[in-house]
Design a protein around this motif. Sequence first.
Motif, PDB file in Angstrom:
ATOM      1  N   LYS A  41       0.801  -1.287   0.233  1.00  0.00           N
ATOM      2  CA  LYS A  41      -0.352  -0.396   0.107  1.00  0.00           C
ATOM      3  C   LYS A  41       0.609   1.235   0.066  1.00  0.00           C
ATOM      4  CE  LYS A  41      -3.235  -2.339   2.846  1.00  0.00           C
ATOM      5  NZ  LYS A  41      -4.167  -2.575   4.220  1.00  0.00           N
ATOM      6  N   PRO A  42       0.799   2.442  -0.755  1.00  0.00           N
ATOM      7  CA  PRO A  42       1.436   3.580  -0.695  1.00  0.00           C
ATOM      8  C   PRO A  42       1.222   3.812   0.850  1.00  0.00           C
ATOM      9  CG  PRO A  42      -0.222   3.334  -1.848  1.00  0.00           C
ATOM     10  CD  PRO A  42      -0.847   2.069  -1.224  1.00  0.00           C
ATOM     11  N   THR A  43       2.539   4.812   0.741  1.00  0.00           N
ATOM     12  CA  THR A  43       2.722   5.263   2.096  1.00  0.00           C
ATOM     13  C   THR A  43       3.610   6.107   1.864  1.00  0.00           C
ATOM     14  OG1 THR A  43       3.851   4.924   4.450  1.00  0.00           O
ATOM     15  CG2 THR A  43       4.824   4.577   2.404  1.00  0.00           C
ATOM     16  N   ASP A  44       2.786   7.569   3.064  1.00  0.00           N
ATOM     17  CA  ASP A  44       3.397   8.877   3.239  1.00  0.00           C
ATOM     18  C   ASP A  44       4.457   8.363   4.546  1.00  0.00           C
ATOM     19  OD1 ASP A  44       1.420  10.178   2.187  1.00  0.00           O
ATOM     20  OD2 ASP A  44       0.610  10.558   3.844  1.00  0.00           O
ATOM     21  N   LYS A  45       5.379   7.536   4.757  1.00  0.00           N
ATOM     22  CA  LYS A  45       6.715   7.339   5.428  1.00  0.00           C
ATOM     23  C   LYS A  45       7.777   7.245   4.931  1.00  0.00           C
ATOM     24  CE  LYS A  45       4.104   4.253   8.599  1.00  0.00           C
ATOM     25  NZ  LYS A  45       3.089   2.960   8.470  1.00  0.00           N
ATOM     26  N   LYS A  46       8.790   7.885   5.268  1.00  0.00           N
ATOM     27  CA  LYS A  46      10.292   8.222   4.665  1.00  0.00           C
ATOM     28  C   LYS A  46      10.555   6.527   4.599  1.00  0.00           C
ATOM     29  CE  LYS A  46      10.331  12.429   5.671  1.00  0.00           C
ATOM     30  NZ  LYS A  46       9.490  13.412   4.536  1.00  0.00           N
ATOM     31  N   GLU A  47      10.478   5.334   5.161  1.00  0.00           N
ATOM     32  CA  GLU A  47      11.283   3.949   4.852  1.00  0.00           C
ATOM     33  C   GLU A  47       9.469   3.124   4.523  1.00  0.00           C
ATOM     34  OE1 GLU A  47      14.043   3.717   7.813  1.00  0.00           O
ATOM     35  OE2 GLU A  47      11.952   3.409   9.285  1.00  0.00           O
ATOM     36  N   SER A  48       9.980   1.827   4.243  1.00  0.00           N
ATOM     37  CA  SER A  48       8.895   1.438   3.271  1.00  0.00           C
ATOM     38  C   SER A  48       9.303   0.571   4.743  1.00  0.00           C
ATOM     39  CB  SER A  48       9.582   0.293   2.938  1.00  0.00           C
ATOM     40  OG  SER A  48       9.511   0.520   1.280  1.00  0.00           O
ATOM     41  N   GLU A  49       7.483  -0.143   5.639  1.00  0.00           N
ATOM     42  CA  GLU A  49       7.248  -1.150   7.067  1.00  0.00           C
ATOM     43  C   GLU A  49       6.633  -2.047   6.529  1.00  0.00           C
ATOM     44  OE1 GLU A  49       4.445  -0.229  10.165  1.00  0.00           O
ATOM     45  OE2 GLU A  49       5.531   1.340  10.116  1.00  0.00           O
ATOM     46  N   LEU A  99       9.139   2.130  -2.123  1.00  0.00           N
ATOM     47  CA  LEU A  99       8.663   3.008  -0.939  1.00  0.00           C
ATOM     48  C   LEU A  99       7.514   2.172  -0.027  1.00  0.00           C
ATOM     49  CD1 LEU A  99       9.080   4.939   2.289  1.00  0.00           C
ATOM     50  CD2 LEU A  99       8.461   6.242   0.048  1.00  0.00           C
ATOM     51  N   ALA A 100       6.556   1.577   0.296  1.00  0.00           N
ATOM     52  CA  ALA A 100       5.566   1.285   0.387  1.00  0.00           C
ATOM     53  C   ALA A 100       4.932   0.763   2.138  1.00  0.00           C
ATOM     54  CB  ALA A 100       4.892   0.177  -0.395  1.00  0.00           C
ATOM     55  N   ASP A 101       3.724   0.365   2.210  1.00  0.00           N
ATOM     56  CA  ASP A 101       3.327  -0.828   3.454  1.00  0.00           C
ATOM     57  C   ASP A 101       3.324  -1.441   2.859  1.00  0.00           C
ATOM     58  OD1 ASP A 101       4.663   1.331   5.140  1.00  0.00           O
ATOM     59  OD2 ASP A 101       1.813   2.229   5.342  1.00  0.00           O
ATOM     60  N   PHE A 102       3.950  -2.711   3.375  1.00  0.00           N
ATOM     61  CA  PHE A 102       3.903  -3.770   3.292  1.00  0.00           C
ATOM     62  C   PHE A 102       3.343  -4.814   4.429  1.00  0.00           C
ATOM     63  CE2 PHE A 102       7.226  -2.020   0.499  1.00  0.00           C
ATOM     64  CZ  PHE A 102       7.047  -3.449  -0.901  1.00  0.00           C
TER      65      PHE A 102
END
Length: 99
Positions: A33-41, A69-72
């Motif tokens: 899923k797209p994320t606004d974070k600075k790193e992938s989680e 760069l995404a939430d996995f």
Amino acid sequence: MEKLHFNYAATQPIEHPIHIGVVASGDLEVIMKPTDKKESELNIVTGSDGFKEVWQNVLNRFFDRYPLLADFEINDFGATPGVVNLRLTQAMEALKDEQ
């Protein structure tokens, strides 16, 4: 059952969600899923305990090649490292196909 959590520096944000694979014996599903974070989680739920180092090695190789760069969310039911890499690569390819 084990829950694992990893973070990775990444530079290529995704624009839309992706879902690849199924939770079945020897397989897994990958949801990005797209994320606004600075790193992938990455949040992983696996039925196979004691394989954190193996997961980390597979993910290190993936993020070295594809800094997405995404939430996995990964739900695993005993997939081998080769299947994990295959599903992650399929998710990355699905992103390319939808551009």
